[in-house]
Design a protein around this motif. Structure first.
Motif, short mmCIF file in Angstrom:
data_model
loop_
_atom_site.label_atom_id
_atom_site.label_comp_id
_atom_site.label_asym_id
_atom_site.label_seq_id
_atom_site.Cartn_x
_atom_site.Cartn_y
_atom_site.Cartn_z
N VAL A 162 64.94 -0.01 -26.12
CA VAL A 162 64.33 0.48 -24.88
C VAL A 162 62.66 -0.02 -25.14
O VAL A 162 62.42 0.69 -26.46
N SER A 163 62.23 -0.71 -24.66
CA SER A 163 60.65 -1.32 -24.91
C SER A 163 59.64 -0.05 -24.59
O SER A 163 59.76 0.35 -23.46
N GLY A 164 58.73 -0.09 -25.08
CA GLY A 164 57.41 0.79 -24.52
C GLY A 164 57.70 2.52 -24.60
O GLY A 164 56.90 2.90 -24.11
N THR A 165 58.62 2.69 -25.63
CA THR A 165 58.63 4.09 -25.53
C THR A 165 58.61 4.62 -27.26
O THR A 165 59.73 3.98 -27.96
N GLY A 166 57.87 5.07 -27.66
CA GLY A 166 57.62 5.58 -29.12
C GLY A 166 57.63 4.14 -30.02
O GLY A 166 57.49 3.16 -29.66
N ASP A 167 57.89 4.57 -31.33
CA ASP A 167 58.02 3.58 -32.26
C ASP A 167 59.25 2.81 -32.45
O ASP A 167 59.48 1.56 -32.66
N GLU A 193 56.77 8.53 -34.79
CA GLU A 193 56.55 8.76 -36.15
C GLU A 193 57.68 9.44 -36.92
O GLU A 193 58.60 8.79 -36.93
N ASN A 194 57.49 10.74 -37.34
CA ASN A 194 58.39 11.52 -37.81
C ASN A 194 59.02 12.53 -36.90
O ASN A 194 59.69 13.68 -37.48
N VAL A 195 59.19 12.07 -35.76
CA VAL A 195 59.89 12.93 -34.86
C VAL A 195 60.75 12.19 -34.21
O VAL A 195 60.48 11.34 -33.61
#
Length: 291
Positions: A162-167, A193-195
């Motif tokens: 899925v693009s454009g969502t988080g890292d 990040e770390n979540v």
């Protein structure tokens, strides 16, 4: 014949001088290479602590309340009949949290539409022994995607990025047949990040009602994942509206200025149960939870 006598005399003189002066230049071989060896040895034994690699501090040190991680507008679209979310138990809300919503649009003899949404959030602190929070979160992200594809009874599971969502984010879709009907299951796993945010969303048309399309449901699940990712960023003081789906979301100044003091205790937290436990929601299980 005289030379050996002179050398023997010199040896006796040096031996006599040893108790008075431990090391005399006159008794040395004339070489100072020993000093250099000592210096080299002391340098080699110097502590390398200054050059030791340090684990990068985790970007985020808190989580949003799970039942507030999805916007009201998104909830109205995904679970229109849900009155409120039901938070799961957590021993530390800054490390993990879950919330679920159920919606049953009952049209009597014309059938019903059932929807169930679950949001799960897991945060990882950096740990000197295990690695950075981002590394640990990535490992958990990978496990969640694998677990979502391994649910008992899942028919033709499919995973897509899925693009454009988080890292990083991946959507897993499949069908699951139950006694109430055929459920379309969507699981979207997102790392910020770390979540790690895991969104489980399923729907079914019951009592003769049309079963919802998978494409529509996965888009809805992705929308919820973006909301939750933005809520994580916002909860750490970095602002959520501009970073809802961006992998470049910046952590708060507070989070990036120093490592978390709870690293070793919290980073060992066990992941939540497999997705298979989440996808077992049925109208009979969840309808009674509506307020």
């Amino acid at each position: 014949m005289h030379r050996p006598t002179k050398r023997l005399t010199r040896i006796f003189v040096c031996a006599a001088a040893v108790p008075v002066i431990l090391v005399a230049s006159g008794c040395s071989s004339g070489s100072d290479s020993g000093d250099g060896a000592d210096k080299g040895s002391s340098k080699a034994s110097a502590s390398p602590s200054d050059a030791a690699a340090k684990v990068k501090a985790a970007a985020y040190d808190s989580l949003p309340l799970p039942c507030a991680a999805i916007s009201k507008k998104t909830l109205d679209d995904l679970v229109p009949e849900a009155k409120s979310g039901k938070a799961g138990s957590s021993d530390d809300e800054s490390v993990r949290g879950t919330c679920s919503w159920s919606s049953l649009d009952n049209k009597g003899v014309k059938g019903s539409q059932f929807r169930w949404l679950n949001a799960s959030l897991m945060r990882f602190d950096s740990d000197a022994a295990r690695g950075s929070g981002n590394k640990l979160a990535h490992e958990y992200f990978t496990k969640q995607v694998t677990d979502a594809q391994s649910v008992d009874g899942a028919k033709s599971p499919k995973a897509e990025p899925v693009s454009g969502t988080g890292d990083e984010a991946t959507a897993v879709t499949y069908e699951l047949k139950k006694k109430e009907g055929t459920f379309k299951q969507q699981t979207v796993v997102t790392r910020v990040e770390n979540v790690v945010v895991t969104i489980d969303y399923n729907g079914a048309g019951l009592a003769g009602e049309t079963t919802p399309g998978a494409d529509e449901l996965v888009k809805d699940a992705e929308k919820a994942a973006k909301d939750a990712a933005a809520a994580v960023v916002s909860a750490n003081g970095a602002g959520g509206s501009d970073t809802a789906g961006s992998a470049s979301a910046k952590p708060s100044d507070k989070a990036s200025s120093k490592p978390s003091e709870k690293a070793s205790a919290k980073s060992s937290a066990k992941p939540s149960e497999k997705s298979s436990s989440k996808t077992s929601a049925t109208p009979s299980d969840k309808a009674s939870s509506k307020s």
